[in-house]
Write a protein that holds these residues in place. Structure first.
Motif, mmCIF file in Angstrom:
data_model
loop_
_atom_site.group_PDB
_atom_site.id
_atom_site.type_symbol
_atom_site.label_atom_id
_atom_site.label_comp_id
_atom_site.label_asym_id
_atom_site.label_seq_id
_atom_site.Cartn_x
_atom_site.Cartn_y
_atom_site.Cartn_z
ATOM 1 N N VAL A 173 -10.338 29.113 29.498
ATOM 2 C CA VAL A 173 -10.473 29.988 28.340
ATOM 3 C C VAL A 173 -9.877 29.271 27.133
ATOM 4 O O VAL A 173 -8.782 28.707 27.219
ATOM 5 N N ASP A 174 -10.588 29.289 26.022
ATOM 6 C CA ASP A 174 -10.094 28.683 24.793
ATOM 7 C C ASP A 174 -9.272 29.704 24.014
ATOM 8 O O ASP A 174 -9.811 30.717 23.560
ATOM 9 N N GLU A 175 -7.986 29.448 23.882
ATOM 10 C CA GLU A 175 -7.131 30.314 23.068
ATOM 11 C C GLU A 175 -7.072 29.727 21.659
ATOM 12 O O GLU A 175 -6.643 28.593 21.452
ATOM 13 N N LEU A 176 -7.503 30.519 20.669
ATOM 14 C CA LEU A 176 -7.588 30.053 19.293
ATOM 15 C C LEU A 176 -6.467 30.631 18.450
ATOM 16 O O LEU A 176 -5.936 31.702 18.764
ATOM 17 N N PRO A 177 -6.115 29.944 17.367
ATOM 18 C CA PRO A 177 -5.118 30.506 16.454
ATOM 19 C C PRO A 177 -5.600 31.850 15.904
ATOM 20 O O PRO A 177 -6.813 32.080 15.777
ATOM 21 N N ASP A 178 -4.667 32.712 15.576
ATOM 22 C CA ASP A 178 -5.005 34.036 15.063
ATOM 23 C C ASP A 178 -5.329 33.936 13.571
ATOM 24 O O ASP A 178 -4.559 34.342 12.706
ATOM 25 N N ILE A 179 -6.511 33.382 13.303
ATOM 26 C CA ILE A 179 -6.983 33.209 11.933
ATOM 27 C C ILE A 179 -8.271 34.010 11.784
ATOM 28 O O ILE A 179 -9.226 33.785 12.540
ATOM 29 N N PRO A 180 -8.322 34.930 10.837
ATOM 30 C CA PRO A 180 -9.518 35.760 10.664
ATOM 31 C C PRO A 180 -10.794 34.925 10.520
ATOM 32 O O PRO A 180 -10.834 33.968 9.755
ATOM 33 N N GLY A 181 -11.819 35.304 11.287
ATOM 34 C CA GLY A 181 -13.117 34.653 11.202
ATOM 35 C C GLY A 181 -13.321 33.497 12.152
ATOM 36 O O GLY A 181 -14.460 33.048 12.355
ATOM 37 N N LEU A 182 -12.251 33.010 12.761
ATOM 38 C CA LEU A 182 -12.355 31.810 13.585
ATOM 39 C C LEU A 182 -13.160 32.062 14.858
ATOM 40 O O LEU A 182 -14.116 31.341 15.171
ATOM 41 N N ARG A 183 -12.790 33.085 15.607
ATOM 42 C CA ARG A 183 -13.440 33.363 16.888
ATOM 43 C C ARG A 183 -14.923 33.680 16.711
ATOM 44 O O ARG A 183 -15.764 33.242 17.513
ATOM 45 N N ALA A 184 -15.272 34.407 15.667
ATOM 46 C CA ALA A 184 -16.661 34.824 15.471
ATOM 47 C C ALA A 184 -17.601 33.636 15.262
ATOM 48 O O ALA A 184 -18.797 33.713 15.563
ATOM 49 N N ARG A 185 -17.059 32.529 14.755
ATOM 50 C CA ARG A 185 -17.905 31.370 14.464
ATOM 51 C C ARG A 185 -17.703 30.236 15.462
ATOM 52 O O ARG A 185 -18.250 29.130 15.295
ATOM 53 N N TRP A 186 -16.937 30.509 16.509
ATOM 54 C CA TRP A 186 -16.640 29.513 17.538
ATOM 55 C C TRP A 186 -17.927 29.038 18.212
ATOM 56 O O TRP A 186 -18.761 29.842 18.629
#
Length: 317
Positions: free
Chosen positions: A122-135
């Motif tokens: 699982v890729d854990e991403l920084p909590d930055i708005p918009g990041l996950r949606a465009r992953w």
């Protein structure tokens, strides 16, 4: 090749090998085992890591193939040799006599002499708005997977850990316009010199989010409101093995420079006899081709291990 017992409530199916995870590593391993005339079932939860990507790149003979199409081809090949595929989430794995009992979320129990775990990560991403949606689209992580697709674009690399500066250096091979966002994380003098030599500009300050116009990424927004125009963003995720269900066997993920992995030897054999691993669950940096190769290698050694066990049981091992 397999024996199925239908109980009133729970169906229990016995196999020589249960493969947990149906990505490139799992299907490749299952294909090898099925061709070795082993009874094998692949249990897959249907959550491939690369699902958001438009294509698989750097895979010889299949460069650019859609991830779903590659998996569909793999499933068909496994079925061709008698391997079975089951959709389900594995929640537990425990010792059962000289084999294993694998518990699924729907109550089914699969029994096996050996396990091949290829559940990925699982890729854990920084909590930055918009990041996950465009992953997987214009927010990427691997230059070898996505560098060509964002070549010559304005690329931003977000600092997430000690390897992020190195990631920026790599992306500078594909674009002459790379900016490294420190997110208030200090650079060493050597890192600063290396970035300068490669023409990577350093942007200080915390990142507040991504700027998106319509359905297009247009920039990185800093905490002070400044927007730095960017076409694509690279970020090094923390890669965590999907391995919680192995706790009942005393097998747990351990720390790795990229996150967590299940440790194994060069052929995928873990510290728990009878359990093999392959692909991203043990090698976080493995691309699709490497994961598939690792699955095949582990399966070949697993098959040999079963032969050895049969010889020992016959008193000639």
């Amino acid at each position: 090749m397999c024996r199925t017992v239908v109980a009133e409530v729970v169906k229990v199916t016995e196999f020589e090998v249960v493969v947990v995870g149906g990505g490139a590593a799992g299907l490749s391993g299952a294909l090898m085992l099925a061709r070795a005339r082993r009874s094998v079932v692949v249990v897959d939860a249907g959550e491939p890591r690369n699902a958001p990507a438009s294509g698989v790149h750097g895979l010889l003979g299949f460069d650019g193939i859609a991830p779903g199409e590659l998996l569909a081809r793999g499933r068909a090949e496994v079925r061709r040799y008698g391997g079975l595929l089951e959709r389900g989430l594995v929640e537990s794995a425990v010792r059962d006599a000289d084999g294993f009992a694998v518990g699924l979320a729907d109550g089914r129990v699969l029994r096996a002499r050996r396990l091949l775990v290829t559940t990925g990560l699982v890729d854990e991403l920084p909590d930055i708005p918009g990041l996950r949606a465009r992953w997987g689209r214009d927010v990427v992580h691997c230059p070898y997977c996505h560098g060509w697709e964002i070549r010559d674009q304005a690329v931003g690399v977000l600092a997430t850990g000690p390897m992020s500066a190195h990631q920026a250096l790599l992306f500078s091979q594909w674009s002459g316009d790379v900016r490294y966002f420190t997110r208030d994380q200090a650079l060493t003098d050597e890192q600063a010199r290396q970035l300068a030599v490669r023409g990577v500009q350093v942007v200080e300050g915390e990142v507040a989010g991504l700027e998106v116009v319509g359905d297009r990424l247009t920039g990185v927004r800093l905490a002070d409101g400044t927007v730095v125009a960017r076409d694509a963003v690279a970020v090094a995720s923390r890669m965590v093995a999907r391995a919680g269900f192995l706790a009942g066997l005393g097998l747990r993920a351990t720390e790795h420079p990229m996150g967590e992995r299940v440790a194994a030897d060069q052929v995928g054999r873990t510290a728990v006899p009878g359990v093999w691993v392959a692909g991203n669950v043990t090698d976080p940096s493995a691309q699709v081709g490497a994961a598939a190769a690792a699955g095949a290698l582990a399966a070949a050694h697993l098959n040999a291990d079963l032969i050895t066990a049969d010889l020992v049981a016959a008193g000639v091992g």
